[in-house]
Design a protein around this motif. Structure first.
Motif, PDB file in Angstrom:
ATOM      1  N   TYR A 244     -24.410   3.232  -1.205  1.00  0.00           N
ATOM      2  CA  TYR A 244     -23.604   4.155  -2.031  1.00  0.00           C
ATOM      3  C   TYR A 244     -24.152   4.583  -3.300  1.00  0.00           C
ATOM      4  O   TYR A 244     -23.834   5.564  -3.786  1.00  0.00           O
ATOM      5  CB  TYR A 244     -22.303   3.191  -2.629  1.00  0.00           C
ATOM      6  CG  TYR A 244     -21.233   2.605  -1.695  1.00  0.00           C
ATOM      7  CD1 TYR A 244     -20.498   3.648  -1.431  1.00  0.00           C
ATOM      8  CD2 TYR A 244     -20.913   1.418  -1.330  1.00  0.00           C
ATOM      9  CE1 TYR A 244     -19.582   3.495  -0.326  1.00  0.00           C
ATOM     10  CE2 TYR A 244     -20.278   1.228  -0.459  1.00  0.00           C
ATOM     11  CZ  TYR A 244     -19.276   2.060   0.090  1.00  0.00           C
ATOM     12  OH  TYR A 244     -18.177   1.804   0.848  1.00  0.00           O
ATOM     13  N   GLU A 245     -25.420   4.220  -3.535  1.00  0.00           N
ATOM     14  CA  GLU A 245     -26.324   4.877  -4.373  1.00  0.00           C
ATOM     15  C   GLU A 245     -27.008   5.910  -4.050  1.00  0.00           C
ATOM     16  O   GLU A 245     -27.582   6.817  -4.768  1.00  0.00           O
ATOM     17  CB  GLU A 245     -27.159   3.674  -5.166  1.00  0.00           C
ATOM     18  CG  GLU A 245     -26.326   2.686  -6.006  1.00  0.00           C
ATOM     19  CD  GLU A 245     -25.807   3.202  -7.303  1.00  0.00           C
ATOM     20  OE1 GLU A 245     -26.228   4.243  -7.641  1.00  0.00           O
ATOM     21  OE2 GLU A 245     -25.007   2.598  -7.764  1.00  0.00           O
ATOM     22  N   LYS A 246     -27.140   6.256  -2.696  1.00  0.00           N
ATOM     23  CA  LYS A 246     -27.817   7.337  -2.242  1.00  0.00           C
ATOM     24  C   LYS A 246     -26.911   8.304  -1.762  1.00  0.00           C
ATOM     25  O   LYS A 246     -25.889   8.364  -1.541  1.00  0.00           O
ATOM     26  CB  LYS A 246     -28.572   6.908  -0.843  1.00  0.00           C
ATOM     27  CG  LYS A 246     -29.435   5.818  -1.096  1.00  0.00           C
ATOM     28  CD  LYS A 246     -30.401   5.488   0.120  1.00  0.00           C
ATOM     29  CE  LYS A 246     -31.200   4.316   0.149  1.00  0.00           C
ATOM     30  NZ  LYS A 246     -31.068   3.559   1.453  1.00  0.00           N
ATOM     31  N   ASP A 247     -27.723   9.554  -1.594  1.00  0.00           N
ATOM     32  CA  ASP A 247     -27.253  10.661  -1.287  1.00  0.00           C
ATOM     33  C   ASP A 247     -26.740  10.436   0.404  1.00  0.00           C
ATOM     34  O   ASP A 247     -27.657  10.218   0.884  1.00  0.00           O
ATOM     35  CB  ASP A 247     -28.244  11.768  -1.122  1.00  0.00           C
ATOM     36  CG  ASP A 247     -27.569  13.273  -0.943  1.00  0.00           C
ATOM     37  OD1 ASP A 247     -27.767  14.286  -1.711  1.00  0.00           O
ATOM     38  OD2 ASP A 247     -26.990  13.371   0.275  1.00  0.00           O
ATOM     39  N   SER A 248     -25.452  10.679   0.536  1.00  0.00           N
ATOM     40  CA  SER A 248     -24.981  10.363   1.874  1.00  0.00           C
ATOM     41  C   SER A 248     -25.948  11.053   3.040  1.00  0.00           C
ATOM     42  O   SER A 248     -25.990  10.651   4.132  1.00  0.00           O
ATOM     43  CB  SER A 248     -23.285  10.556   2.128  1.00  0.00           C
ATOM     44  OG  SER A 248     -23.234  11.982   2.010  1.00  0.00           O
ATOM     45  N   LYS A 249     -26.270  12.351   2.750  1.00  0.00           N
ATOM     46  CA  LYS A 249     -27.046  13.128   3.551  1.00  0.00           C
ATOM     47  C   LYS A 249     -28.194  12.873   3.889  1.00  0.00           C
ATOM     48  O   LYS A 249     -28.814  12.697   5.109  1.00  0.00           O
ATOM     49  CB  LYS A 249     -27.052  14.836   3.024  1.00  0.00           C
ATOM     50  CG  LYS A 249     -25.857  15.349   2.748  1.00  0.00           C
ATOM     51  CD  LYS A 249     -25.759  16.932   2.507  1.00  0.00           C
ATOM     52  CE  LYS A 249     -26.654  17.079   1.078  1.00  0.00           C
ATOM     53  NZ  LYS A 249     -26.309  16.364   0.019  1.00  0.00           N
ATOM     54  N   GLU A 250     -28.763  11.979   2.972  1.00  0.00           N
ATOM     55  CA  GLU A 250     -30.054  11.215   3.098  1.00  0.00           C
ATOM     56  C   GLU A 250     -30.019   9.985   3.902  1.00  0.00           C
ATOM     57  O   GLU A 250     -30.813   9.796   4.750  1.00  0.00           O
ATOM     58  CB  GLU A 250     -30.727  10.988   1.558  1.00  0.00           C
ATOM     59  CG  GLU A 250     -31.215  11.954   0.941  1.00  0.00           C
ATOM     60  CD  GLU A 250     -31.920  11.898  -0.348  1.00  0.00           C
ATOM     61  OE1 GLU A 250     -32.059  10.682  -0.671  1.00  0.00           O
ATOM     62  OE2 GLU A 250     -32.127  12.987  -1.174  1.00  0.00           O
ATOM     63  N   VAL A 251     -28.800   9.343   3.513  1.00  0.00           N
ATOM     64  CA  VAL A 251     -28.469   8.252   4.686  1.00  0.00           C
ATOM     65  C   VAL A 251     -28.397   8.646   6.119  1.00  0.00           C
ATOM     66  O   VAL A 251     -29.254   7.910   6.947  1.00  0.00           O
ATOM     67  CB  VAL A 251     -27.358   7.321   3.973  1.00  0.00           C
ATOM     68  CG1 VAL A 251     -26.952   6.377   5.038  1.00  0.00           C
ATOM     69  CG2 VAL A 251     -27.474   6.893   2.736  1.00  0.00           C
ATOM     70  N   GLU A 252     -27.760   9.531   6.153  1.00  0.00           N
ATOM     71  CA  GLU A 252     -27.443  10.058   7.682  1.00  0.00           C
ATOM     72  C   GLU A 252     -28.937  10.655   8.280  1.00  0.00           C
ATOM     73  O   GLU A 252     -29.247   9.966   9.381  1.00  0.00           O
ATOM     74  CB  GLU A 252     -26.581  11.238   7.651  1.00  0.00           C
ATOM     75  CG  GLU A 252     -26.135  11.805   8.829  1.00  0.00           C
ATOM     76  CD  GLU A 252     -25.591  10.761   9.580  1.00  0.00           C
ATOM     77  OE1 GLU A 252     -25.349  10.979  11.103  1.00  0.00           O
ATOM     78  OE2 GLU A 252     -24.757   9.738   9.166  1.00  0.00           O
ATOM     79  N   ALA A 253     -29.687  11.107   7.267  1.00  0.00           N
ATOM     80  CA  ALA A 253     -30.840  11.905   7.897  1.00  0.00           C
ATOM     81  C   ALA A 253     -31.824  10.680   8.112  1.00  0.00           C
ATOM     82  O   ALA A 253     -32.443  10.625   9.424  1.00  0.00           O
ATOM     83  CB  ALA A 253     -31.456  12.700   6.929  1.00  0.00           C
ATOM     84  N   GLY A 254     -31.533   9.288   7.394  1.00  0.00           N
ATOM     85  CA  GLY A 254     -32.560   8.512   7.777  1.00  0.00           C
ATOM     86  C   GLY A 254     -32.448   7.742   9.214  1.00  0.00           C
ATOM     87  O   GLY A 254     -33.225   7.488   9.822  1.00  0.00           O
ATOM     88  N   LYS A 255     -30.913   7.657   9.408  1.00  0.00           N
ATOM     89  CA  LYS A 255     -30.572   7.129  10.705  1.00  0.00           C
ATOM     90  C   LYS A 255     -30.847   8.138  12.111  1.00  0.00           C
ATOM     91  O   LYS A 255     -31.346   7.491  12.906  1.00  0.00           O
ATOM     92  CB  LYS A 255     -29.190   7.029  10.978  1.00  0.00           C
ATOM     93  CG  LYS A 255     -28.456   6.100   9.987  1.00  0.00           C
ATOM     94  CD  LYS A 255     -26.809   5.844  10.114  1.00  0.00           C
ATOM     95  CE  LYS A 255     -26.011   5.318   9.100  1.00  0.00           C
ATOM     96  NZ  LYS A 255     -25.069   5.909   8.835  1.00  0.00           N
TER      97      LYS A 255
END
Ligand code: GDP
Ligand code: MN
Length: 394
Positions: A244-255
Protein backbone atom coordinates in the motif's frame (compact mmCIF):
# COMPACT_ATOMS: atom_id res chain seq x y z
CA UNK A 1 13.11 -0.98 0.88
CA UNK A 2 11.28 1.16 3.42
CA UNK A 3 9.51 -0.27 6.45
CA UNK A 4 7.18 1.12 9.10
CA UNK A 5 8.25 2.49 12.48
CA UNK A 6 6.67 -0.45 14.33
CA UNK A 7 8.56 -2.95 12.17
CA UNK A 8 11.81 -1.01 12.56
CA UNK A 9 11.38 -0.99 16.34
CA UNK A 10 10.69 -4.75 16.39
CA UNK A 11 13.93 -5.33 14.48
CA UNK A 12 15.92 -2.98 16.71
CA UNK A 13 14.50 -4.56 19.84
CA UNK A 14 15.99 -7.89 18.79
CA UNK A 15 19.39 -6.14 18.93
CA UNK A 16 18.70 -4.87 22.46
CA UNK A 17 18.16 -1.31 21.35
CA UNK A 18 15.73 0.04 23.99
CA UNK A 19 12.33 0.93 22.51
CA UNK A 20 9.03 1.55 24.31
CA UNK A 21 6.52 -1.28 24.50
CA UNK A 22 4.09 -1.10 21.55
CA UNK A 23 1.33 -2.79 19.54
CA UNK A 24 -0.09 -2.14 16.11
CA UNK A 25 -3.83 -1.81 15.36
CA UNK A 26 -5.39 -2.08 11.93
CA UNK A 27 -9.06 -1.95 12.90
CA UNK A 28 -11.04 0.78 14.60
CA UNK A 29 -13.59 -1.47 16.36
CA UNK A 30 -13.76 -1.06 20.16
CA UNK A 31 -12.90 -4.74 20.55
CA UNK A 32 -9.75 -4.52 18.41
CA UNK A 33 -8.55 -1.46 20.32
CA UNK A 34 -9.38 -3.05 23.70
CA UNK A 35 -7.34 -6.12 22.72
CA UNK A 36 -4.39 -3.96 21.73
CA UNK A 37 -4.55 -2.01 24.98
CA UNK A 38 -4.25 -5.15 27.15
CA UNK A 39 -0.46 -4.82 27.24
CA UNK A 40 -0.61 -1.31 28.70
CA UNK A 41 -1.34 -0.32 32.26
CA UNK A 42 -4.58 1.58 32.75
CA UNK A 43 -3.89 5.10 33.86
CA UNK A 44 -0.67 5.42 31.86
CA UNK A 45 -0.49 7.71 28.88
CA UNK A 46 -0.20 6.22 25.43
CA UNK A 47 1.51 7.58 22.30
CA UNK A 48 -0.78 6.94 19.32
CA UNK A 49 1.19 7.06 16.08
CA UNK A 50 0.09 6.87 12.45
CA UNK A 51 2.17 4.38 10.44
CA UNK A 52 3.07 5.66 7.00
CA UNK A 53 6.34 5.64 5.08
CA UNK A 54 6.94 9.35 5.67
CA UNK A 55 8.29 11.46 8.49
CA UNK A 56 7.00 14.64 10.07
CA UNK A 57 3.92 12.86 11.42
CA UNK A 58 3.98 14.74 14.71
CA UNK A 59 3.45 18.06 12.94
CA UNK A 60 1.42 16.43 10.16
CA UNK A 61 -2.34 17.01 9.97
CA UNK A 62 -5.20 14.77 8.90
CA UNK A 63 -7.24 16.14 6.01
CA UNK A 64 -10.52 14.91 7.49
CA UNK A 65 -10.29 16.31 11.03
CA UNK A 66 -7.21 18.47 11.56
CA UNK A 67 -5.77 16.02 14.15
CA UNK A 68 -2.03 15.30 14.31
CA UNK A 69 -0.30 12.07 13.18
CA UNK A 70 1.28 11.54 16.62
CA UNK A 71 -0.94 12.06 19.66
CA UNK A 72 -0.04 11.48 23.30
CA UNK A 73 -3.28 10.74 25.13
CA UNK A 74 -4.68 9.32 28.35
CA UNK A 75 -5.40 5.60 28.31
CA UNK A 76 -9.18 6.09 28.02
CA UNK A 77 -8.83 8.42 25.03
CA UNK A 78 -6.89 5.94 22.90
CA UNK A 79 -9.95 4.70 20.91
CA UNK A 80 -10.80 8.27 19.94
CA UNK A 81 -7.22 8.97 18.85
CA UNK A 82 -7.03 5.72 16.84
CA UNK A 83 -10.30 6.58 15.07
CA UNK A 84 -9.03 10.05 14.22
CA UNK A 85 -6.23 8.33 12.27
CA UNK A 86 -7.26 4.98 10.79
CA UNK A 87 -8.23 5.19 7.11
CA UNK A 88 -7.86 8.97 7.10
CA UNK A 89 -5.31 10.88 5.03
CA UNK A 90 -2.29 12.36 6.76
CA UNK A 91 -0.45 15.26 5.16
CA UNK A 92 3.11 15.89 6.35
CA UNK A 93 6.08 17.81 4.97
CA UNK A 94 7.24 14.57 3.36
CA UNK A 95 3.97 13.23 1.87
CA UNK A 96 3.24 16.13 -0.48
CA UNK A 97 -0.15 17.89 -0.42
CA UNK A 98 -2.06 14.76 -1.45
CA UNK A 99 -1.04 13.02 1.79
CA UNK A 100 -1.09 9.31 2.58
CA UNK A 101 -3.86 7.08 3.82
CA UNK A 102 -3.18 5.55 7.24
CA UNK A 103 -3.93 1.81 7.47
CA UNK A 104 -2.05 1.01 10.64
CA UNK A 105 -1.73 2.82 13.96
CA UNK A 106 0.97 2.05 16.50
CA UNK A 107 0.21 2.35 20.20
CA UNK A 108 3.26 2.77 22.40
CA UNK A 109 3.81 3.45 26.05
CA UNK A 110 4.23 7.21 26.36
CA UNK A 111 7.68 7.98 27.68
CA UNK A 112 8.45 10.92 29.95
CA UNK A 113 11.11 12.76 28.02
CA UNK A 114 13.92 14.77 29.57
CA UNK A 115 15.89 15.49 26.41
CA UNK A 116 15.68 14.63 22.70
CA UNK A 117 18.75 13.76 20.60
CA UNK A 118 19.32 12.78 17.00
CA UNK A 119 21.27 9.72 15.78
CA UNK A 120 21.52 8.16 12.37
CA UNK A 121 23.74 5.64 10.62
CA UNK A 122 24.02 5.68 6.86
CA UNK A 123 26.45 5.00 4.05
CA UNK A 124 28.46 8.05 3.02
CA UNK A 125 29.18 7.73 -0.68
CA UNK A 126 31.91 10.36 -0.71
CA UNK A 127 33.80 8.87 2.23
CA UNK A 128 32.92 5.35 1.04
CA UNK A 129 32.11 4.10 4.51
CA UNK A 130 29.28 4.13 7.04
CA UNK A 131 28.94 7.29 9.12
CA UNK A 132 27.19 7.91 12.41
CA UNK A 133 25.60 11.35 12.63
CA UNK A 134 24.55 12.61 16.03
CA UNK A 135 23.12 15.86 17.32
CA UNK A 136 22.41 17.20 20.78
CA UNK A 137 19.30 18.88 19.37
CA UNK A 138 17.01 16.08 18.27
CA UNK A 139 13.30 15.82 17.64
CA UNK A 140 13.05 18.34 14.83
CA UNK A 141 13.88 18.13 11.18
CA UNK A 142 17.61 17.28 10.81
CA UNK A 143 18.00 19.65 7.84
CA UNK A 144 16.73 22.46 10.08
CA UNK A 145 19.00 21.37 12.94
CA UNK A 146 21.96 21.42 10.53
CA UNK A 147 21.12 25.02 9.56
CA UNK A 148 20.32 26.34 13.04
CA UNK A 149 22.83 24.46 15.18
CA UNK A 150 25.59 23.19 12.85
CA UNK A 151 27.98 23.00 15.85
CA UNK A 152 25.64 20.53 17.59
CA UNK A 153 26.19 17.90 14.91
CA UNK A 154 28.91 15.28 15.06
CA UNK A 155 29.73 13.10 12.05
CA UNK A 156 31.85 10.03 12.71
CA UNK A 157 33.18 7.98 9.78
CA UNK A 158 33.27 4.29 10.69
CA UNK A 159 35.93 1.90 9.48
CA UNK A 160 33.80 -0.96 8.11
CA UNK A 161 36.34 -3.55 9.22
CA UNK A 162 36.49 -2.28 12.81
CA UNK A 163 32.87 -1.20 13.22
CA UNK A 164 31.71 1.45 15.67
CA UNK A 165 34.35 1.53 18.38
CA UNK A 166 33.73 2.16 22.04
CA UNK A 167 35.59 5.50 22.03
CA UNK A 168 33.37 6.71 19.17
CA UNK A 169 30.18 5.73 20.99
CA UNK A 170 31.51 7.51 24.09
CA UNK A 171 32.22 10.63 22.05
CA UNK A 172 28.53 10.73 21.17
CA UNK A 173 27.46 10.11 24.77
CA UNK A 174 29.68 13.07 25.80
CA UNK A 175 28.10 15.19 23.06
CA UNK A 176 24.74 14.33 24.64
CA UNK A 177 26.16 15.48 28.03
CA UNK A 178 25.15 12.21 29.67
CA UNK A 179 26.58 10.84 32.89
CA UNK A 180 26.59 7.65 34.92
CA UNK A 181 24.04 4.99 34.01
CA UNK A 182 22.55 7.16 31.23
CA UNK A 183 26.00 7.45 29.65
CA UNK A 184 26.51 3.68 29.77
CA UNK A 185 23.03 2.99 28.46
CA UNK A 186 23.64 5.38 25.54
CA UNK A 187 26.96 3.73 24.64
CA UNK A 188 25.35 0.27 24.65
CA UNK A 189 22.46 1.55 22.59
CA UNK A 190 24.80 3.02 19.93
CA UNK A 191 26.93 -0.12 19.69
CA UNK A 192 23.77 -2.21 19.29
CA UNK A 193 22.37 0.17 16.70
CA UNK A 194 25.51 -0.18 14.64
CA UNK A 195 25.40 -3.95 14.95
CA UNK A 196 21.79 -3.88 13.73
CA UNK A 197 22.80 -1.63 10.81
CA UNK A 198 25.41 -4.14 9.63
CA UNK A 199 23.48 -7.35 10.33
CA UNK A 200 20.23 -6.14 8.78
CA UNK A 201 22.00 -4.78 5.68
CA UNK A 202 20.37 -1.43 6.34
CA UNK A 203 21.20 1.57 4.21
CA UNK A 204 19.80 3.93 6.85
CA UNK A 205 18.87 3.79 10.50
CA UNK A 206 17.60 7.11 11.82
CA UNK A 207 16.52 7.57 15.42
CA UNK A 208 14.89 10.96 15.79
CA UNK A 209 14.46 11.39 18.65
CA UNK A 210 16.67 9.21 20.78
CA UNK A 211 15.62 10.36 24.23
CA UNK A 212 16.86 10.58 27.76
CA UNK A 213 13.87 9.57 29.85
CA UNK A 214 12.98 11.13 33.19
CA UNK A 215 14.06 7.83 34.74
CA UNK A 216 17.54 8.52 33.35
CA UNK A 217 17.75 5.85 30.65
CA UNK A 218 18.13 6.15 26.90
CA UNK A 219 15.44 4.97 24.50
CA UNK A 220 14.53 5.20 20.79
CA UNK A 221 11.18 7.01 20.46
CA UNK A 222 11.11 6.95 16.68
CA UNK A 223 12.86 4.71 14.17
CA UNK A 224 13.29 4.91 10.46
CA UNK A 225 15.02 1.94 8.84
CA UNK A 226 15.78 1.51 5.16
CA UNK A 227 16.93 -1.91 4.02
CA UNK A 228 19.32 -2.24 1.11
CA UNK A 229 17.44 -3.72 -1.86
CA UNK A 230 20.65 -5.28 -3.16
CA UNK A 231 20.91 -7.43 -0.03
CA UNK A 232 17.28 -8.57 0.15
CA UNK A 233 18.22 -12.03 -1.11
CA UNK A 234 20.16 -12.58 2.11
CA UNK A 235 17.15 -11.99 4.34
CA UNK A 236 13.58 -12.95 4.80
CA UNK A 237 12.01 -9.51 4.67
CA UNK A 238 8.99 -10.37 2.50
CA UNK A 239 6.48 -9.82 5.29
CA UNK A 240 7.91 -6.37 6.06
CA UNK A 241 6.89 -5.18 2.63
CA UNK A 242 3.78 -2.99 2.54
CA UNK A 243 2.44 -2.77 -1.02
CA UNK A 244 0.00 0.00 0.00
CA UNK A 245 2.95 2.32 0.53
CA UNK A 246 4.16 1.93 -3.01
CA UNK A 247 3.04 3.32 -6.33
CA UNK A 248 0.64 0.64 -7.67
CA UNK A 249 2.24 0.96 -11.11
CA UNK A 250 5.65 0.17 -9.61
CA UNK A 251 4.26 -2.93 -7.85
CA UNK A 252 2.65 -4.12 -11.10
CA UNK A 253 5.88 -3.50 -13.05
CA UNK A 254 7.87 -5.46 -10.45
CA UNK A 255 5.62 -8.48 -11.02
CA UNK A 256 6.29 -8.24 -14.76
CA UNK A 257 10.06 -7.96 -14.24
CA UNK A 258 10.11 -4.41 -15.56
CA UNK A 259 12.21 -1.69 -13.97
CA UNK A 260 9.70 1.13 -13.62
CA UNK A 261 9.93 4.26 -11.48
CA UNK A 262 7.09 6.78 -11.58
CA UNK A 263 8.10 10.44 -12.03
CA UNK A 264 6.18 13.72 -12.19
CA UNK A 265 6.40 14.63 -15.90
CA UNK A 266 4.07 13.97 -18.86
CA UNK A 267 6.20 12.07 -21.40
CA UNK A 268 6.15 8.32 -20.80
CA UNK A 269 9.36 6.55 -21.78
CA UNK A 270 9.71 2.93 -22.84
CA UNK A 271 13.35 2.00 -23.27
CA UNK A 272 15.54 -1.10 -23.13
CA UNK A 273 18.59 -0.91 -20.92
CA UNK A 274 19.02 1.28 -17.85
CA UNK A 275 21.78 3.38 -19.45
CA UNK A 276 19.71 4.14 -22.52
CA UNK A 277 16.72 4.88 -20.27
CA UNK A 278 18.79 7.43 -18.31
CA UNK A 279 20.07 8.98 -21.55
CA UNK A 280 16.52 9.17 -22.88
CA UNK A 281 15.29 10.97 -19.77
CA UNK A 282 18.27 13.33 -19.98
CA UNK A 283 17.62 14.24 -23.59
CA UNK A 284 13.93 14.88 -22.89
CA UNK A 285 14.94 17.23 -20.06
CA UNK A 286 17.61 18.80 -22.25
CA UNK A 287 15.03 19.87 -24.83
CA UNK A 288 12.67 21.20 -22.17
CA UNK A 289 10.39 18.20 -21.69
CA UNK A 290 9.69 16.24 -18.56
CA UNK A 291 9.66 12.42 -18.28
CA UNK A 292 6.69 10.71 -16.61
CA UNK A 293 8.72 7.67 -15.70
CA UNK A 294 11.89 5.69 -15.92
CA UNK A 295 11.18 2.38 -17.63
CA UNK A 296 13.72 -0.22 -18.60
CA UNK A 297 12.09 -3.25 -20.22
CA UNK A 298 15.40 -5.11 -20.11
CA UNK A 299 17.55 -6.56 -22.83
CA UNK A 300 15.46 -9.59 -23.68
CA UNK A 301 11.88 -8.31 -23.41
CA UNK A 302 9.13 -10.36 -24.98
CA UNK A 303 6.10 -9.11 -26.90
CA UNK A 304 3.96 -9.64 -23.77
CA UNK A 305 6.32 -7.59 -21.63
CA UNK A 306 6.22 -4.73 -24.13
CA UNK A 307 2.42 -4.84 -24.03
CA UNK A 308 2.38 -4.89 -20.22
CA UNK A 309 4.86 -2.02 -20.09
CA UNK A 310 2.59 -0.07 -22.40
CA UNK A 311 -0.41 -0.67 -20.18
CA UNK A 312 1.46 0.33 -17.02
CA UNK A 313 2.64 3.66 -18.42
CA UNK A 314 -0.88 4.44 -19.62
CA UNK A 315 -2.24 4.03 -16.06
CA UNK A 316 -0.53 7.32 -15.19
CA UNK A 317 -3.12 10.08 -15.80
CA UNK A 318 -0.33 12.67 -16.27
CA UNK A 319 0.96 10.96 -19.40
CA UNK A 320 0.32 13.08 -22.50
CA UNK A 321 2.59 11.27 -24.95
CA UNK A 322 4.79 8.20 -25.29
CA UNK A 323 8.38 7.99 -26.40
CA UNK A 324 9.76 4.56 -27.29
CA UNK A 325 13.52 4.36 -27.69
CA UNK A 326 14.87 0.90 -28.37
CA UNK A 327 18.22 -0.45 -29.37
CA UNK A 328 17.51 -3.84 -30.93
CA UNK A 329 20.08 -6.33 -29.76
CA UNK A 330 18.73 -9.37 -27.98
CA UNK A 331 15.34 -7.68 -28.12
CA UNK A 332 14.79 -7.52 -31.86
CA UNK A 333 13.11 -4.45 -33.31
CA UNK A 334 10.41 -6.48 -35.06
CA UNK A 335 9.43 -8.16 -31.75
CA UNK A 336 9.15 -4.71 -30.26
CA UNK A 337 7.10 -3.44 -33.19
CA UNK A 338 4.65 -6.33 -32.87
CA UNK A 339 4.31 -5.59 -29.16
CA UNK A 340 3.66 -1.92 -29.80
CA UNK A 341 1.08 -2.54 -32.50
CA UNK A 342 -0.76 -5.10 -30.44
CA UNK A 343 -0.74 -2.97 -27.30
CA UNK A 344 -1.72 0.25 -29.09
CA UNK A 345 -4.63 -1.49 -30.78
CA UNK A 346 -5.86 -3.23 -27.65
CA UNK A 347 -5.87 -0.01 -25.60
CA UNK A 348 -7.10 2.08 -28.56
CA UNK A 349 -4.24 4.48 -28.07
CA UNK A 350 -5.17 8.15 -28.56
CA UNK A 351 -1.94 9.72 -27.29
CA UNK A 352 0.90 10.80 -29.57
CA UNK A 353 3.53 8.10 -29.91
CA UNK A 354 7.08 8.60 -31.17
CA UNK A 355 9.19 5.53 -31.88
CA UNK A 356 12.92 5.55 -32.36
CA UNK A 357 14.54 2.20 -33.13
CA UNK A 358 18.00 1.06 -34.13
CA UNK A 359 19.54 -2.36 -34.53
CA UNK A 360 18.52 -5.89 -35.41
CA UNK A 361 15.60 -6.26 -37.83
CA UNK A 362 14.88 -2.54 -37.86
CA UNK A 363 13.68 -2.62 -41.49
CA UNK A 364 11.18 -5.38 -40.76
CA UNK A 365 10.05 -3.42 -37.69
CA UNK A 366 9.44 -0.23 -39.71
CA UNK A 367 7.32 -2.23 -42.12
CA UNK A 368 5.21 -3.65 -39.27
CA UNK A 369 4.65 -0.17 -37.85
CA UNK A 370 3.77 1.43 -41.18
CA UNK A 371 1.41 -1.38 -42.17
CA UNK A 372 -0.39 -1.09 -38.83
CA UNK A 373 -1.75 2.37 -39.83
CA UNK A 374 -1.34 3.51 -36.24
CA UNK A 375 -0.92 7.28 -35.95
CA UNK A 376 2.63 6.99 -34.65
CA UNK A 377 5.75 8.83 -35.71
CA UNK A 378 8.90 6.92 -36.46
CA UNK A 379 12.02 9.12 -36.09
CA UNK A 380 15.59 7.83 -36.47
CA UNK A 381 17.61 10.57 -34.88
CA UNK A 382 17.46 10.61 -31.06
CA UNK A 383 17.58 14.41 -30.66
CA UNK A 384 14.93 14.87 -33.33
CA UNK A 385 12.78 12.13 -31.82
CA UNK A 386 12.92 13.76 -28.38
CA UNK A 387 11.98 17.15 -29.81
CA UNK A 388 9.12 15.59 -31.76
CA UNK A 389 7.46 14.06 -28.68
CA UNK A 390 8.01 17.28 -26.70
CA UNK A 391 6.23 19.28 -29.42
CA UNK A 392 3.45 16.73 -29.52
CA UNK A 393 2.63 17.03 -25.82
CA UNK A 394 2.72 20.83 -25.78
P1 GDP B 1 7.69 12.04 13.36
O1 GDP B 1 7.06 13.37 13.59
O2 GDP B 1 7.11 11.34 12.18
O3 GDP B 1 9.18 12.10 13.31
O4 GDP B 1 7.27 11.12 14.62
P2 GDP B 1 8.00 10.89 16.03
O5 GDP B 1 7.84 9.47 16.38
O6 GDP B 1 9.39 11.42 16.03
O7 GDP B 1 7.09 11.74 17.02
C1 GDP B 1 7.07 13.15 16.97
C2 GDP B 1 7.38 13.75 18.30
O8 GDP B 1 6.43 13.32 19.25
C3 GDP B 1 8.72 13.32 18.89
O9 GDP B 1 9.77 14.11 18.41
C4 GDP B 1 8.50 13.51 20.36
O10 GDP B 1 8.75 14.85 20.70
C5 GDP B 1 7.01 13.27 20.52
N1 GDP B 1 6.79 11.92 21.10
C6 GDP B 1 6.65 10.74 20.45
N2 GDP B 1 6.48 9.73 21.33
C7 GDP B 1 6.51 10.30 22.56
C8 GDP B 1 6.41 9.78 23.88
O11 GDP B 1 6.25 8.59 24.13
N3 GDP B 1 6.50 10.71 24.90
C9 GDP B 1 6.69 12.02 24.66
N4 GDP B 1 6.77 12.84 25.71
N5 GDP B 1 6.80 12.52 23.45
C10 GDP B 1 6.72 11.69 22.40
MN1 MN C 1 10.77 11.46 14.37
Amino acid sequence: MNIHEYQAKDLLKSYDVPVPLGVCVEESSSEAIRQALIVFQTGNRVAVKAQIHAGGRGKGIFKENGCHGVQIVDYEHVPEAVRSMLFNTLVTQQTGPEGKQVRKVYLTEAVKVQREFYVSILVDRVRQCPVVIASFNGGGDIEEIAKTYPESILTLPIDPLLGLRAFQAKKIAYLFQLEGEAFQSCVRCLINLYKAFVDLDASLIEINPLVLTEEGTVCALDAKVQLDDNALFRHNYAELDDPYEKDSKEVEAGKQNLNYIALQGNIACLVNGAGLAMATMDIIQHFGGSPANFLDVGGGATREQIENAFKIILKDPNVKGIFINIFGGILKCDTLAEGIVHAAQSVQLKLPLVVRMKGTNVERARKILSESHLPLMSVDDLAEAAQTIINQVK
